[in-house]
Scaffold this active site. Structure first.
Site, PDB file in Angstrom:
ATOM      1  N   LYS A 183       5.833  -8.434   2.460  1.00 19.42           N
ATOM      2  CA  LYS A 183       5.438  -8.158   3.675  1.00 19.42           C
ATOM      3  C   LYS A 183       4.319  -8.923   4.084  1.00 19.42           C
ATOM      4  O   LYS A 183       3.323  -9.094   3.647  1.00 19.42           O
ATOM      5  CB  LYS A 183       5.225  -6.492   4.040  1.00 19.42           C
ATOM      6  N   ASP A 238      -1.463  -8.500   0.909  1.00 21.88           N
ATOM      7  CA  ASP A 238      -0.182  -8.838   0.076  1.00 21.88           C
ATOM      8  C   ASP A 238       0.151 -10.104  -0.112  1.00 21.88           C
ATOM      9  O   ASP A 238       0.356 -10.422  -1.166  1.00 21.88           O
ATOM     10  CB  ASP A 238       1.094  -7.991   0.675  1.00 21.88           C
ATOM     11  N   GLY A 247       0.932  -1.241  -0.061  1.00 28.21           N
ATOM     12  CA  GLY A 247       0.008   0.011   0.052  1.00 28.21           C
ATOM     13  C   GLY A 247       0.868   1.119   0.100  1.00 28.21           C
ATOM     14  O   GLY A 247       2.008   1.349   0.523  1.00 28.21           O
ATOM     15  N   SER A 248       0.420   2.198  -0.542  1.00 25.16           N
ATOM     16  CA  SER A 248       0.891   3.598  -0.514  1.00 25.16           C
ATOM     17  C   SER A 248       0.928   4.215   0.934  1.00 25.16           C
ATOM     18  O   SER A 248       0.054   3.848   1.647  1.00 25.16           O
ATOM     19  CB  SER A 248       0.282   4.613  -1.657  1.00 25.16           C
ATOM     20  N   GLY A 249       1.600   5.195   1.252  1.00 27.56           N
ATOM     21  CA  GLY A 249       1.750   5.686   2.389  1.00 27.56           C
ATOM     22  C   GLY A 249       2.836   5.403   3.398  1.00 27.56           C
ATOM     23  O   GLY A 249       2.960   5.962   4.320  1.00 27.56           O
ATOM     24  N   HIS A 250       3.749   4.579   2.675  1.00 27.59           N
ATOM     25  CA  HIS A 250       4.990   4.132   3.418  1.00 27.59           C
ATOM     26  C   HIS A 250       6.308   4.551   2.945  1.00 27.59           C
ATOM     27  O   HIS A 250       7.496   4.136   2.918  1.00 27.59           O
ATOM     28  CB  HIS A 250       5.030   2.607   3.645  1.00 27.59           C
ATOM     29  N   HIS A 289       0.441   0.635   9.804  1.00 25.74           N
ATOM     30  CA  HIS A 289      -0.740   1.134   9.515  1.00 25.74           C
ATOM     31  C   HIS A 289      -1.811   1.756  10.537  1.00 25.74           C
ATOM     32  O   HIS A 289      -2.824   1.870  10.464  1.00 25.74           O
ATOM     33  CB  HIS A 289      -1.619   0.185   8.883  1.00 25.74           C
TER      34      HIS A 289
END
Length: 330
Positions: A104, A109, A53-56, A218
């Site tokens: 991960k 995922d 996911g984006s945001g990392h 998250h």
């Protein structure tokens, strides 16, 4: 809450367009959400693919380049990419030497990369997957069965990427990735919640004057909440968590990682306390990396990852790397 975006629905696409403009050495497919090292596939080289996911950021797209990943698949914010992305990435980087998926340990995922591996195999691409599960804070969490994958992802992508760059075969690259994962432990601390564009505000409630020990990337719950502590006290808890679980008997790599909103001034001060806590526990430090590498949007806080290394792992860690998020020796 104020955010530097246009509309929440387009935040990932907008970021990818900006990323492409800043990094012409990479090929960025904004529509299909795949970032590929320009020139791939490289003859005789194992391709490395990861994603999430984006945001990392800079994980994972910021680690595409010489000495690390060949491709990355960004999902929506805190949402797994879909199998089609991974299949495209695998096809784009496969030279015939095979592809390593670095995954991960989050349920979405794991399932999507597994499906992608099967689809890629059907198209003639040999795929081996390695699971990252280094977080010692909790055994099961909101998005996982077993331990979560966090900071060790950077160590794996760097060390396995260096081996692939040298021409190591797929089974050797995969074995090194698994060795690094088994030798790594992470523990994170949140001083504030993160805010997603879709929600426009904090994803969980963390009262003023409290912190979350063992938080996930998250915003998943950790082990416990406590009243705010000093940097030294947080370092003692964090280092004890990773050292007591790993019990290293040799030198370690150390990642002091910001969660996104903690300034480097504070991270370097925290690193001083981490180094003290490691020295008190007689853990020798081979190399240290400090900065925002595996983030959680605008969360304030930090995580500590340690990885026990031998001479070979340390040599591969020191090997040249040139990516948007990590660069030395080039």
């Amino acid at each position: 809450m104020k955010m530097l975006i246009n509309v929440a629905e387009n935040v990932v696409a907008d970021a990818l367009r900006g990323f492409a403009a800043a990094h012409p050495e990479l090929t960025v497919d904004v529509e299909r959400r795949v970032i590929v090292r320009r020139g791939a596939p490289y003859e005789g080289k194992v391709g490395l693919v990861s994603g999430g996911g984006s945001g990392h950021e800079p994980l994972h797209g910021g680690f595409v380049g010489k000495g690390m990943l060949d491709a990355a698949c960004p999902g929506e914010v805190f949402t797994s990419p879909v199998p089609d992305q991974m299949v495209r990435a695998a096809a784009a980087v496969d030279s015939g030497a095979g592809v390593l998926f670095i995954v991960k340990n989050y349920t979405g995922d794991v399932l999507n990369f597994q499906m992608a591996a099967e689809l890629a195999e059907d198209e003639g691409v040999q795929v081996v997957s390695v699971l990252v599960d280094d977080d010692v804070a909790v055994t099961d969490s909101l998005y996982t069965a077993g331990r979560r994958g966090t900071g060790a992802t950077l160590f794996i992508e760097k060390i396995a990427g260096a081996a692939a760059e040298e021409g190591a075969p797929l089974d050797r690259v995969a074995a090194l990735a698994r060795q690094v994962n088994a030798a790594s432990r992470t523990f994170g601390v949140a001083l504030s919640a993160c805010s997603t564009p879709a929600k426009g505000g904090p994803t969980f409630d963390l009262p003023e004057g409290e912190l979350e020990l063992g938080v996930g990337i998250h915003g998943e719950p950790g082990r416990e909440r406590r009243a705010m502590m000093t940097s030294g006290e947080i370092a003692d808890v964090t280092v004890e968590a990773v050292v007591s679980d790993l019990n290293p008997d040799g030198p370690v790599l150390v990642l002091v990682n910001g969660m996104g909103a903690t300034p480097l001034l504070e991270l370097y001060g925290f690193n001083a306390e981490v180094q003290r806590a490691l020295a008190e526990r007689r853990v020798p430090v081979a190399r240290t990396l400090v900065g925002n590498y595996v983030t959680s949007l605008d969360m304030a806080g930090a995580s500590v990852t340690i990885c026990q290394v031998d001479e070979e792992l340390l040599r591969l860690w020191d090997a040249p790397v040139s990516t948007p998020g990590l660069r030395w020796g080039c």
